[in-house]
Write a protein that holds these residues in place. Structure first.
Motif, PDB file in Angstrom:
ATOM      1  N   ASP A  67      16.392 -11.183 -12.918  1.00 34.57           N
ATOM      2  CA  ASP A  67      15.347 -10.656 -13.800  1.00 34.57           C
ATOM      3  C   ASP A  67      13.965 -11.099 -13.333  1.00 34.57           C
ATOM      4  O   ASP A  67      13.001 -10.325 -13.377  1.00 34.57           O
ATOM      5  CB  ASP A  67      15.583 -11.119 -15.240  1.00 34.57           C
ATOM      6  N   ALA A  68      13.860 -12.344 -12.872  1.00 35.71           N
ATOM      7  CA  ALA A  68      12.573 -12.842 -12.395  1.00 35.71           C
ATOM      8  C   ALA A  68      12.107 -12.075 -11.167  1.00 35.71           C
ATOM      9  O   ALA A  68      10.924 -11.708 -11.045  1.00 35.71           O
ATOM     10  CB  ALA A  68      12.674 -14.333 -12.083  1.00 35.71           C
ATOM     11  N   ARG A  71      15.647 -15.472 -21.605  1.00 38.36           N
ATOM     12  CA  ARG A  71      15.274 -14.564 -20.528  1.00 38.36           C
ATOM     13  C   ARG A  71      13.932 -14.977 -19.955  1.00 38.36           C
ATOM     14  O   ARG A  71      13.131 -15.650 -20.610  1.00 38.36           O
ATOM     15  CB  ARG A  71      15.200 -13.118 -21.038  1.00 38.36           C
ATOM     16  N   VAL A  72      13.687 -14.590 -18.713  1.00 36.99           N
ATOM     17  CA  VAL A  72      12.366 -14.754 -18.133  1.00 36.99           C
ATOM     18  C   VAL A  72      11.480 -13.625 -18.646  1.00 36.99           C
ATOM     19  O   VAL A  72      11.959 -12.566 -19.057  1.00 36.99           O
ATOM     20  CB  VAL A  72      12.411 -14.746 -16.590  1.00 36.99           C
ATOM     21  N   ASP A  73      10.173 -13.892 -18.638  1.00 43.10           N
ATOM     22  CA  ASP A  73       9.197 -12.875 -19.057  1.00 43.10           C
ATOM     23  C   ASP A  73       9.498 -12.366 -20.470  1.00 43.10           C
ATOM     24  O   ASP A  73       9.360 -11.182 -20.771  1.00 43.10           O
ATOM     25  CB  ASP A  73       9.216 -11.705 -18.067  1.00 43.10           C
ATOM     26  N   SER A  74       9.881 -13.285 -21.355  1.00 46.13           N
ATOM     27  CA  SER A  74      10.347 -12.867 -22.681  1.00 46.13           C
ATOM     28  C   SER A  74       9.247 -12.271 -23.528  1.00 46.13           C
ATOM     29  O   SER A  74       9.520 -11.539 -24.480  1.00 46.13           O
ATOM     30  CB  SER A  74      10.965 -14.064 -23.412  1.00 46.13           C
ATOM     31  N   TRP A  75       7.972 -12.546 -23.196  1.00 43.70           N
ATOM     32  CA  TRP A  75       6.880 -11.990 -23.999  1.00 43.70           C
ATOM     33  C   TRP A  75       6.598 -10.530 -23.621  1.00 43.70           C
ATOM     34  O   TRP A  75       5.854  -9.847 -24.329  1.00 43.70           O
ATOM     35  CB  TRP A  75       5.625 -12.833 -23.875  1.00 43.70           C
ATOM     36  N   LEU A  76       7.231 -10.050 -22.559  1.00 42.44           N
ATOM     37  CA  LEU A  76       7.151  -8.630 -22.218  1.00 42.44           C
ATOM     38  C   LEU A  76       8.463  -7.925 -22.520  1.00 42.44           C
ATOM     39  O   LEU A  76       8.489  -6.838 -23.110  1.00 42.44           O
ATOM     40  CB  LEU A  76       6.806  -8.463 -20.738  1.00 42.44           C
ATOM     41  N   SER A  77       9.579  -8.565 -22.145  1.00 45.47           N
ATOM     42  CA  SER A  77      10.865  -7.868 -22.179  1.00 45.47           C
ATOM     43  C   SER A  77      11.694  -8.150 -23.428  1.00 45.47           C
ATOM     44  O   SER A  77      12.677  -7.457 -23.683  1.00 45.47           O
ATOM     45  CB  SER A  77      11.697  -8.248 -20.947  1.00 45.47           C
ATOM     46  N   GLY A  78      11.314  -9.148 -24.212  1.00 40.77           N
ATOM     47  CA  GLY A  78      12.151  -9.540 -25.342  1.00 40.77           C
ATOM     48  C   GLY A  78      11.679  -8.955 -26.662  1.00 40.77           C
ATOM     49  O   GLY A  78      11.142  -9.675 -27.508  1.00 40.77           O
ATOM     50  N   TRP A  79      11.891  -7.649 -26.861  1.00 44.76           N
ATOM     51  CA  TRP A  79      11.441  -6.992 -28.094  1.00 44.76           C
ATOM     52  C   TRP A  79      12.541  -7.125 -29.146  1.00 44.76           C
ATOM     53  O   TRP A  79      13.609  -6.545 -29.029  1.00 44.76           O
ATOM     54  CB  TRP A  79      11.130  -5.526 -27.830  1.00 44.76           C
TER      55      TRP A  79
END
Length: 377
Positions: A348-349, A36-44
Motif C-alpha cells: 500500500d505504501a 493502514r498507511v496513508d490512513s488520512w486519505l484512504s481510510g474513509w
C-alpha cells in the motif's frame, strides 16, 4: 528573514496531555479496524469519525458555542498523532477538522459557522478542497474556474482536480477567479466559495488510482449558482486566505506519519538487521515531530507560519518515501497487496508513494516558496 526566524521555537506539550494520549490509545486498542498507511486519505469510515466526534476528539479547537470543545491546538495534536500512528481510518472527517473548521472560524460568517461547525465537530459533515485545476499543478495563481456576479450570488463554471473524497463530501472550499488579475499581481482577483456538492450543475468524476481505489475526483461546475451567503471571507482576498489555510494543511503530523505503521512493522521485523540505519530513521522522525509540534504551538498562539509549514511538508514527505525505500531493501520481503501485515503495508505504501510529494503543493514549489521567503530568490 533568518533561519531562527523561520523555525518557530520548540514547545512542550501542555500538562494533562499524557492522560489524553493514554485515553486515545486505550480506545484504539479496543477499536475494530485494520491499520493502514496513508490512513488520512484512504481510510474513509464515517462510523469511526462519528465515534471520535462523540468522544470529543473532533472540533477540539472549535469554541463550544459552535459545537466544539474549546481545547488547545496542542491537545488536538496529541489525538491526531495517536490516530495516525495507529493507521486509524480518519479520512472522512480529516479535511473538515484539519483546515475547514479553522478557516471558518477565521473568515466565516456567523451563519456559515452555525451551519457547518457543529456537524464537523460531530463527525457528520465532510469537506473537500477545491484548489488544483487541470494543467495548473501547484500554480494556484493560474486557476481558470470563474465565478460571475448574478442576482443574489455567483454563477460558477470550471473544474477542480485531485479533490480527495469529493464523492462522499457535503461541500468544499473552491478557489476561483471573480475578477481579472491586476497588472503585476497574479494572485489578485481570486475568491473562495463554499460550494455544496449536491448543487445543480456539479458533476463529480472519479480519478481512480493505479490500484483501482477511488479517493480522488474531478469536480466540474456547469453554471453552478453559489449564493452570496456562501462566499468565504472577502471577495478578492482568496489568495491571502488560502495561504493562511495552507499552514494547517502542510505542517501536521500526517506529513511524516503516513508511513509510520510501516516503519513500526519494520522495526519489529528488522531492528537487529541494521540497527544503525534504523536508528537514524527514528532520529529523523523525532526531529520532524519536534518541528511539526513547534508549528502547532505557533498555531495555538494564533500565528500561521506558512514558510515553516512548507519546510515540514517538504522534509516530511521525503522522509516518508525514504521509509519505503528502506523497507524495500532491508528485509527482502516483497510487497503483497493481497497479503496481511508487513507485506500488505509495504504494498500500500509503494502504491501511495507517488502522491506524497505532490499533495499540498509539490516539493519543488515549496522550496521556491521558502527561498523567496528567505530572500534567496
Amino acid at each position: 528573514m533568518t533561519l531562527p526566524e523561520l523555525v518557530p521555537p520548540p514547545v512542550e506539550l501542555p500538562a494533562g496531555t499524557d492522560g489524553l494520549r493514554a485515553e486515545v490509545r486505550e480506545f484504539l486498542a479496543e477499536a475494530s479496524f485494520t491499520p493502514r498507511v496513508d490512513s488520512w486519505l484512504s481510510g474513509w469510515d464515517e462510523k469511526f469519525s462519528r465515534e471520535l466526534g462523540r468522544r470529543g476528539w473532533l472540533g477540539m479547537t472549535v469554541p463550544q458555542e459552535y459545537g466544539g470543545h474549546g481545547r488547545r491546538a496542542l491537545e488536538r495534536y496529541v489525538v491526531t498523532e495517536e490516530l495516525l500512528a495507529a493507521g486509524a481510518p480518519v479520512a472522512a472527517h480529516w479535511i473538515a477538522d484539519r483546515q475547514i473548521a479553522p478557516s471558518l472560524l477565521r473568515f466565516g460568517t456567523e451563519e456559515q459557522r452555525a451551519r457547518f461547525l457543529p456537524g464537523i465537530a460531530a463527525g457528520e459533515i465532510y469537506f473537500g478542497i477545491g484548489m488544483s485545476e487541470p494543467d495548473s499543478g501547484s500554480d494556484l495563481a493560474s486557476v481558470r474556474s470563474r465565478a460571475v456576479r448574478v442576482a443574489g450570488g455567483w454563477e460558477l463554471s470550471g473544474s477542480k482536480v485531485w479533490t480527495s473524497g469529493a464523492h462522499h463530501a457535503h461541500a468544499f472550499f473552491a478557489l476561483v477567479r471573480t475578477s481579472p488579475a491586476e497588472e503585476g499581481t497574479r494572485h489578485s482577483g481570486l475568491s473562495q466559495l463554499i460550494v455544496e456538492l449536491d448543487s445543480p450543475g456539479v458533476t463529480i468524476r472519479p480519478i481512480p488510482l493505479l490500484t483501482g481505489a477511488h479517493h480522488f475526483n474531478e469536480v466540474v461546475f456547469d453554471e453552478v449558482f453559489v449564493p452570496d451567503t456562501r462566499v468565504l471571507g472577502e471577495v478578492g482576498r482568496g489568495w491571502q486566505q488560502v495561504t493562511s489555510e495552507l499552514a494547517f494543511e502542510r505542517s501536521g503530523p500526517e506529513r511524516y506519519l503516513s508511513t509510520f505503521p510501516l516503519l513500526v512493522a519494520l522495526l519489529r521485523e528488522a531492528v537487529q538487521v541494521d540497527p544503525e540505519r534504523l536508528g537514524g530513521m527514528v532520529g529523523r522522525y523525532r526531529t520532524l515531530r519536534a518541528m511539526s509540534l513547534a508549528i502547532a504551538g505557533a498555531l495555538d498562539a494564533g500565528r500561521a507560519p506558512e514558510l515553516a509549514a512548507a519546510v515540514v511538508k517538504d522534509l516530511g514527505t521525503r522522509f516518508e518515501n525514504e521509509v519505503i525505500d528502506v523497507c524495500r531493501t532491508l528485509l527482502g520481503v516483497p510487497p503483497d497487496p493481497g497479503g496481511t501485515g508487513y507485506p500488505k503495508l509495504l504494498a500500500d505504501a509503494v502504491r501511495h508513494a507517488p502522491g506524497f510529494t505532490l499533495r499540498g503543493g509539490t516539493n519543488e514549489i515549496l522550496r521556491g516558496i521558502v527561498a523567496r521567503g528567505l530572500g534567496l530568490r
